[in-house]
Scaffold this active site. Structure first.
Site, PDB file in Angstrom:
ATOM      1  N   LYS A  33       0.838  -1.206   0.000  1.00  0.00           N
ATOM      2  CA  LYS A  33       0.000   0.000   0.000  1.00  0.00           C
ATOM      3  C   LYS A  33       0.872   1.255   0.000  1.00  0.00           C
ATOM      4  O   LYS A  33       2.080   1.177   0.248  1.00  0.00           O
ATOM      5  CB  LYS A  33      -0.929  -0.009   1.219  1.00  0.00           C
ATOM      6  CG  LYS A  33      -0.210  -0.045   2.558  1.00  0.00           C
ATOM      7  CD  LYS A  33      -1.186  -0.184   3.714  1.00  0.00           C
ATOM      8  CE  LYS A  33      -0.427  -0.245   5.043  1.00  0.00           C
ATOM      9  NZ  LYS A  33      -1.336  -0.335   6.195  1.00  0.00           N
ATOM     10  N   ARG A 126      -9.306  -0.075  15.726  1.00  0.00           N
ATOM     11  CA  ARG A 126      -9.391   0.578  14.428  1.00  0.00           C
ATOM     12  C   ARG A 126     -10.454  -0.148  13.611  1.00  0.00           C
ATOM     13  O   ARG A 126     -11.624  -0.106  13.954  1.00  0.00           O
ATOM     14  CB  ARG A 126      -7.996   0.582  13.761  1.00  0.00           C
ATOM     15  CG  ARG A 126      -7.843   1.566  12.622  1.00  0.00           C
ATOM     16  CD  ARG A 126      -6.410   1.632  12.126  1.00  0.00           C
ATOM     17  NE  ARG A 126      -5.944   0.355  11.571  1.00  0.00           N
ATOM     18  CZ  ARG A 126      -4.766   0.188  10.978  1.00  0.00           C
ATOM     19  NH1 ARG A 126      -3.931   1.210  10.886  1.00  0.00           N
ATOM     20  NH2 ARG A 126      -4.407  -0.978  10.494  1.00  0.00           N
ATOM     21  N   TYR A 236      17.072  29.030   7.354  1.00  0.00           N
ATOM     22  CA  TYR A 236      15.972  29.825   7.891  1.00  0.00           C
ATOM     23  C   TYR A 236      15.986  29.886   9.414  1.00  0.00           C
ATOM     24  O   TYR A 236      16.318  28.903  10.091  1.00  0.00           O
ATOM     25  CB  TYR A 236      14.634  29.228   7.446  1.00  0.00           C
ATOM     26  CG  TYR A 236      14.334  29.355   5.976  1.00  0.00           C
ATOM     27  CD1 TYR A 236      14.245  30.598   5.355  1.00  0.00           C
ATOM     28  CD2 TYR A 236      14.129  28.224   5.196  1.00  0.00           C
ATOM     29  CE1 TYR A 236      13.957  30.710   4.002  1.00  0.00           C
ATOM     30  CE2 TYR A 236      13.848  28.321   3.838  1.00  0.00           C
ATOM     31  CZ  TYR A 236      13.754  29.570   3.241  1.00  0.00           C
ATOM     32  OH  TYR A 236      13.472  29.677   1.907  1.00  0.00           O
ATOM     33  N   MET A 284      12.805  23.138   1.909  1.00  0.00           N
ATOM     34  CA  MET A 284      11.974  22.344   1.018  1.00  0.00           C
ATOM     35  C   MET A 284      12.777  21.473   0.058  1.00  0.00           C
ATOM     36  O   MET A 284      12.482  20.291  -0.124  1.00  0.00           O
ATOM     37  CB  MET A 284      11.034  23.244   0.210  1.00  0.00           C
ATOM     38  CG  MET A 284      10.067  22.465  -0.679  1.00  0.00           C
ATOM     39  SD  MET A 284       8.939  23.509  -1.612  1.00  0.00           S
ATOM     40  CE  MET A 284       7.875  24.127  -0.307  1.00  0.00           C
TER      41      MET A 284
END
Length: 338
Positions: A33, A126, A236, A284
């Protein structure tokens, strides 16, 4: 020329499948998956299809099942996330096997001659029925999910609870509950193991008894190498200041590629076997590293995952799990099969 490459060792993948099957003495349901955990299902599924120990594939949803069929996969495919109204046509047309874990999953299947597996919630909280027995001639398999395989006492309670449920299913062909970590229990009444992470050589437990070999390696190129003076701030928010003159490199790999931002100022990568500290905030598309003491130059490769660290190691530094990092691997990373 690619700036980042994820290499998949097909022989190592086959070795791990055979090792898991040999340890458990059971055939494998290969969980692929989420694009094979971010590795690339179009590469992984074709390799697994040719390994005899793999008898089933398992995915999360119908769309993922269709993708496997379109890739030419012939083996049975389990849809772990159930079936919803509107998906029944695809279930039938593409010969998919739905896992039923709620009464609503049965409604779209009314009058449809397809095999089904029934899931029970024995402690995961779940998906799954609690005690309801599904008296349906189409039921060919029954399963549950171990929530915390590292907790032996609780896992054994789940295994025993599931065993009692199985007393109501006399003629099912498939019984499965052992995950990558859960194979350690060698459940005698189970027919198959249902594994994902371990097939890539990532060990789900520190004392894992199954012999595995690393399947994946991940590298990225340096796009800048320059000397910066003591006191210079990096990236940053200026979260890192150089404590000495340093050779600073910029790797073409950031959080958009799968480098968790939580690795800022705490993670490591490798250059020619030498550990490099990640410095400053991961951005990023780029990550900065301290290259001091190396002869690194622009265009050179830096190892993110490989002989010196696994996705599991990287995840520990990031304060997460390997699944999360792998599932975030960007499509702009080139996949290469050995």
């Amino acid at each position: 020329m690619s700036r980042s490459i994820l290499t998949i060792d097909s022989k190592a993948l086959e070795f791990n499948i055979k090792s898991l099957s040999k340890f458990s003495k059971k055939p494998v349901i290969a969980v692929v998956k989420s694009d094979a955990y971010g590795v690339g299902v179009k590469h992984i599924a074709k390799i697994l299809e040719g390994i005899k120990e793999v008898e089933f594939f398992a995915v999360a949803c119908v769309e993922e099942g269709l993708e496997l069929r379109e890739l030419g996969i012939k083996k049975p495919i389990l849809i772990l996330g159930g079936v919803l109204k509107g998906e029944e046509k695809a279930i039938k047309e593409y010969s998919l096997t739905p896992v039923v874990s709620h009464p609503e999953h049965l409604k779209p299947l009314e009058g449809l001659n397809v095999p089904i597996h029934v899931k029970y919630d024995t402690g995961m909280g779940r998906l799954g029925f609690l005690e309801e027995i599904i008296d349906d001639p189409r039921v060919e398999g029954v399963l549950t999910h171990l929530s915390s395989p590292a907790e032996e006492e609780f896992s054994k309670k789940q295994i025993e609870k599931f065993k009692n449920i199985l007393k109501h299913y006399k003629n099912v062909k498939y019984v499965h509950l052992e995950s990558s970590a859960g194979v350690i229990y060698k459940v005698p009444y189970a027919t198959h193991i249902r594994v994902g992470l371990a097939i890539y050589g990532e060990k789900p437990l520190s004392n894992y008894p199954v012999q595995l070999t690393q399947v994946l390696s991940l590298k990225a190129r340096l796009i800048s190498v320059k000397r910066l003076p003591k006191g210079y701030s990096i990236s940053y928010s200026r979260t890192y200041k150089l404590e000495r003159d340093a050779l600073v490199g910029v790797i073409a790999f950031g959080y958009a590629d799968g480098m968790m931002k939580s690795l800022s100022n705490r993670g490591k990568v490798y250059y020619k076997g030498k550990a490099l500290d990640i410095i400053g905030n991961v951005t990023m598309d780029m990550t900065m590293v301290d290259l001091t003491g190396t002869d690194a130059k622009v265009g050179d490769w830096v190892e993110i995952v490989g002989p010196h660290q696994s996705f599991t190691d990287l995840a520990k530094m990031a304060g997460t799990i390997p699944y999360e990092i792998m599932c975030n691997l960007s499509r702009r990373i080139k996949r290469e099969v050995l």
